[in-house]
Design a protein around this motif. Structure first.
Motif, PDB file in Angstrom:
ATOM      1  N   LEU A 120       5.980  -5.467 -21.697  1.00 43.93           N
ATOM      2  CA  LEU A 120       6.942  -4.557 -22.059  1.00 43.93           C
ATOM      3  C   LEU A 120       6.982  -3.210 -21.629  1.00 43.93           C
ATOM      4  O   LEU A 120       7.983  -2.774 -20.896  1.00 43.93           O
ATOM      5  N   GLY A 121       5.786  -2.718 -21.323  1.00 45.39           N
ATOM      6  CA  GLY A 121       5.943  -1.403 -20.641  1.00 45.39           C
ATOM      7  C   GLY A 121       6.269  -1.674 -19.074  1.00 45.39           C
ATOM      8  O   GLY A 121       6.823  -0.767 -18.610  1.00 45.39           O
ATOM      9  N   SER A 122       5.912  -2.610 -18.582  1.00 40.81           N
ATOM     10  CA  SER A 122       6.176  -2.952 -17.164  1.00 40.81           C
ATOM     11  C   SER A 122       7.753  -3.031 -17.088  1.00 40.81           C
ATOM     12  O   SER A 122       8.332  -2.498 -16.063  1.00 40.81           O
ATOM     13  N   ILE A 123       8.049  -3.743 -17.910  1.00 34.64           N
ATOM     14  CA  ILE A 123       9.780  -3.742 -17.904  1.00 34.64           C
ATOM     15  C   ILE A 123      10.443  -2.479 -18.089  1.00 34.64           C
ATOM     16  O   ILE A 123      11.455  -2.194 -17.292  1.00 34.64           O
ATOM     17  N   VAL A 124      10.067  -1.713 -18.998  1.00 32.92           N
ATOM     18  CA  VAL A 124      10.457  -0.417 -19.229  1.00 32.92           C
ATOM     19  C   VAL A 124      10.247   0.490 -18.158  1.00 32.92           C
ATOM     20  O   VAL A 124      11.483   0.931 -17.561  1.00 32.92           O
ATOM     21  N   LEU A 125       9.003   0.613 -17.491  1.00 33.84           N
ATOM     22  CA  LEU A 125       8.957   1.241 -16.158  1.00 33.84           C
ATOM     23  C   LEU A 125       9.789   0.734 -14.928  1.00 33.84           C
ATOM     24  O   LEU A 125      10.377   1.579 -14.481  1.00 33.84           O
ATOM     25  N   PHE A 126       9.892  -0.577 -15.000  1.00 38.68           N
ATOM     26  CA  PHE A 126      10.825  -0.995 -13.895  1.00 38.68           C
ATOM     27  C   PHE A 126      12.255  -0.691 -14.020  1.00 38.68           C
ATOM     28  O   PHE A 126      13.041  -0.170 -13.279  1.00 38.68           O
ATOM     29  N   VAL A 127      12.915  -0.629 -15.410  1.00 37.65           N
ATOM     30  CA  VAL A 127      14.267  -0.272 -15.619  1.00 37.65           C
ATOM     31  C   VAL A 127      14.381   1.268 -15.398  1.00 37.65           C
ATOM     32  O   VAL A 127      15.441   1.568 -14.790  1.00 37.65           O
ATOM     33  N   LEU A 128      13.279   2.111 -15.654  1.00 38.76           N
ATOM     34  CA  LEU A 128      13.222   3.534 -15.192  1.00 38.76           C
ATOM     35  C   LEU A 128      13.435   3.743 -13.951  1.00 38.76           C
ATOM     36  O   LEU A 128      14.214   4.631 -13.207  1.00 38.76           O
ATOM     37  N   TRP A 129      12.463   2.923 -13.104  1.00 37.40           N
ATOM     38  CA  TRP A 129      12.499   3.037 -11.554  1.00 37.40           C
ATOM     39  C   TRP A 129      13.929   2.656 -10.837  1.00 37.40           C
ATOM     40  O   TRP A 129      14.450   3.300 -10.178  1.00 37.40           O
ATOM     41  N   LEU A 130      14.339   1.535 -11.616  1.00 39.65           N
ATOM     42  CA  LEU A 130      15.586   1.168 -11.169  1.00 39.65           C
ATOM     43  C   LEU A 130      16.880   2.077 -11.162  1.00 39.65           C
ATOM     44  O   LEU A 130      17.613   2.428 -10.321  1.00 39.65           O
ATOM     45  N   ILE A 131      17.065   2.706 -12.337  1.00 43.61           N
ATOM     46  CA  ILE A 131      18.287   3.615 -12.561  1.00 43.61           C
ATOM     47  C   ILE A 131      17.873   4.812 -11.586  1.00 43.61           C
ATOM     48  O   ILE A 131      18.802   5.579 -11.269  1.00 43.61           O
ATOM     49  N   THR A 132      16.483   5.245 -11.499  1.00 43.80           N
ATOM     50  CA  THR A 132      16.276   6.177 -10.529  1.00 43.80           C
ATOM     51  C   THR A 132      16.391   6.042  -9.209  1.00 43.80           C
ATOM     52  O   THR A 132      17.262   6.685  -8.504  1.00 43.80           O
TER      53      THR A 132
END
Length: 139
Positions: A120-132
């Motif tokens: 779950l944390g990895s997915i959240v971090l991936f989404v944060l990276w993607l929008i950035t």
């Protein structure tokens, strides 16, 4: 002040909490095992320590792995002028998930649940990276 730095500092602070917890358990365990710190040469020399003590140290080490990507993404967000509400919510969610992951690993260490929390944390971090990344490459 750039509010994206608040979750960064919170996770750094949590890493120090785990550092203190690690030494608060490791030093007494080493003393009880009559280990001489001056004679330790590699990580495996600590294998005789109780699993509960090693779990805390393992988590401290984990806080120096994937969270490095979180720090990098947040610094990019700060350099771009700040976070929108979605990025800020994701950043705080990542910090909360890492704290839960730490507590899970340092206490009951039920691996299937810990893996789910990590994912779950990895997915959240991936989404944060993607929008950035989209913000950076969109100009």
């Amino acid at each position: 002040m750039n509010t994206i730095l608040a979750p960064v500092l919170a996770l750094v602070g949590w890493t120090f909490v785990m550092w203190l917890w690690m030494y608060a358990t490791r030093i007494p365990a080493m003393q009880a095992a009559k280990m001489n710190a001056a004679k330790l040469k590699q990580k495996s020399d600590l294998d005789p320590l109780p699993v509960k003590v090693k779990q805390i140290a393992d988590n401290y080490n984990h806080l120096h792995e994937q969270p490095v990507l979180f720090y990098a993404v947040c610094l990019v967000i700060a350099a771009l002028g700040g976070a929108d509400s979605a990025a800020l919510a994701l950043a705080w969610a990542y910090v909360a998930i890492r704290v839960v992951h730490s507590l899970m690993q340092a206490t009951i260490n039920f691996v299937p649940a810990r893996f789910a929390i990590f994912t779950l944390g990895s997915i959240v971090l991936f989404v944060l990276w993607l929008i950035t990344a989209l913000r950076v490459f969109a100009g």
